[in-house]
Design a protein around this motif. Sequence first.
Motif, PDB file in Angstrom:
ATOM      1  N   GLN A  72      -1.976  13.178  87.649  1.00  0.00           N
ATOM      2  CA  GLN A  72      -1.305  11.580  88.585  1.00  0.00           C
ATOM      3  C   GLN A  72      -1.959  10.889  88.365  1.00  0.00           C
ATOM      4  OE1 GLN A  72       0.318  12.794  92.008  1.00  0.00           O
ATOM      5  NE2 GLN A  72       2.430  12.893  91.109  1.00  0.00           N
ATOM      6  N   TRP A  74      -3.004   6.687  89.578  1.00  0.00           N
ATOM      7  CA  TRP A  74      -2.480   5.687  90.609  1.00  0.00           C
ATOM      8  C   TRP A  74      -3.791   4.353  90.215  1.00  0.00           C
ATOM      9  CZ3 TRP A  74       1.013   6.515  94.308  1.00  0.00           C
ATOM     10  CH2 TRP A  74       0.637   7.834  94.957  1.00  0.00           C
ATOM     11  N   ARG A  86       3.761   3.756  93.274  1.00  0.00           N
ATOM     12  CA  ARG A  86       3.373   5.557  92.450  1.00  0.00           C
ATOM     13  C   ARG A  86       2.737   5.478  91.219  1.00  0.00           C
ATOM     14  NH1 ARG A  86       8.810   2.437  91.172  1.00  0.00           N
ATOM     15  NH2 ARG A  86       8.959   2.512  88.707  1.00  0.00           N
ATOM     16  N   PRO A  87       3.056   6.830  91.428  1.00  0.00           N
ATOM     17  CA  PRO A  87       1.218   7.834  90.179  1.00  0.00           C
ATOM     18  C   PRO A  87       2.260   7.391  88.694  1.00  0.00           C
ATOM     19  CG  PRO A  87       2.180   9.094  91.489  1.00  0.00           C
ATOM     20  CD  PRO A  87       2.483   7.755  92.182  1.00  0.00           C
TER      21      PRO A  87
END
Lengths: 281, 251
Positions: A72, A74, A86-87
Amino acid sequence: MLVAIVIGAACALFNVRLSIVDGESMAPSIRAGDSVVTIGPPTDQLKIGSILLVRDGERRLLHRLRAMSGEQLWMQGDASLSGDSRPVQRSDVLGQLALVIPTSHLFRAIRTAASFTASLPVSVSLKSSGGVVAEQGARSISGADAQGRLLPGGYALWSITLSACGVSGSRCAATYALRIDPVGFAALLPPTGSVGDASQALARALRIATRCQGLAGGVWTETSDRFTAEWSGSDQASGLLTEQSAAAARSGLRCEVKVTLLGVPAATGGSLTLPLLWGPT
Amino acid sequence: MTGRHIVLALLILMTSVAAQWSALLSLPMSGGTIPTLGSVSSSGLRLWVDSSETATLGLAPRVRFWFDKSGEARHLTALTSGVAPYATAVSGRAQLIFEDNGLALAQPIPLNSMTAFFVMRGGSDTGYHPLLGKTDRATGLVVDAKRLRAINGGGSILSGIIGSINTNAILMIRMNSAGTDYASINGGTEYSFSYSSSDSATHVGVIYSSAAMRYLRASLSEVAIWDRALTATERTSVIRALGTKWGITVP
């Protein structure tokens, strides 16, 4: 024709992509109407602070990598004080920024020929070879004239991403500091007992307030509030903007450096480059 | 491992760490023009502190540092003893409240030749209000019961009654090196006196007197001091600019 074919083949081979920016989320370093060239996706380790073109659902985003957690990513726009909500996934990375072509100037000139902006497009990435990274990000100005010159009482705010100890094999110091470079700054000052010229007067007429937070977010901590009028080469503390532990430096920091021009008649027309250093104490 | 090996290892370690400094971050900027008081030339301006520009005040939380805008670097710093002044605003008017302390000048100001303007408000007209002074000798300028008292080594001379400082007022003082000196309030009648001193003030808001310090118990909003005799036109321009800025009625 041949040239076009060669360029086309090279672009295809290296995944070179030309895009036109729509939006001001990366202002002032990248403005709406700018053209950007991205290359990728990158095959090696992604670097915190790099600017990536990513797929986010139906749209594409050109934002700065703020933090990573497994696959993920960011992201955050330079003009935003908080990260994206949101990632995105590692597999959504389409490329890494390689070049900004400031076509927004033409875009804006056509759209509003008579207006001007106080924001100057400045974004420079600097990196040492020893594992210490200091990257200058967004800058905003409040209280400037049409030429982007600070007026007394006006300020410029820089966002700087700092990290250290991130490269395997590099030695870590116990603490790291962002400070006014004593050698570089001393060279900007007038001789003892002299008022100096406009630029030298300007160097003594600044107030520098610094605050920092972790790259993952969290609380902002006010780390210093300095008057360059009080700066002394023999007193290290007078030039210290922030001091951080090795652990904090390893995780990465986002610091905001706010430089206020206090105003001195003799400084009219002066200019300077404030030298800062990030490194081990 | 010998001591020499340890020293060598430490040296290598230190060199390695030192090499980790990043390259310079270049933050370009330039200074715009600064309007002077009443558009009067800043030539000879030796002190200019202005509480309305809050960025010039270093607070911790009381006043620690007051930046001098004159460019002469006569910045004011709080004394280590006593209670430092504090910054506040009354009816939207910025000011520093002095209670039991003064501020030290980074460089002294000669008393024998100057044109000075103080925007101030005294707690009481019967009080003793040191404006400029020294802390090791009874020398300086004091507002004393509606008069200006000029002191040199303990000997003092009084002006005529210049008026009340109980409300916000602009006090103008002209110290001529070879001639009559004058003081006035809010651009009114100038009252003459004759003072001579080759000394310089080192502090604002404090003066040595009878084996003790006497402190200003009043507020200061702005102070501007030139080391030359301003012309009548220039003085009027400064007083009008200060009057407009601080809401004080002037001619």
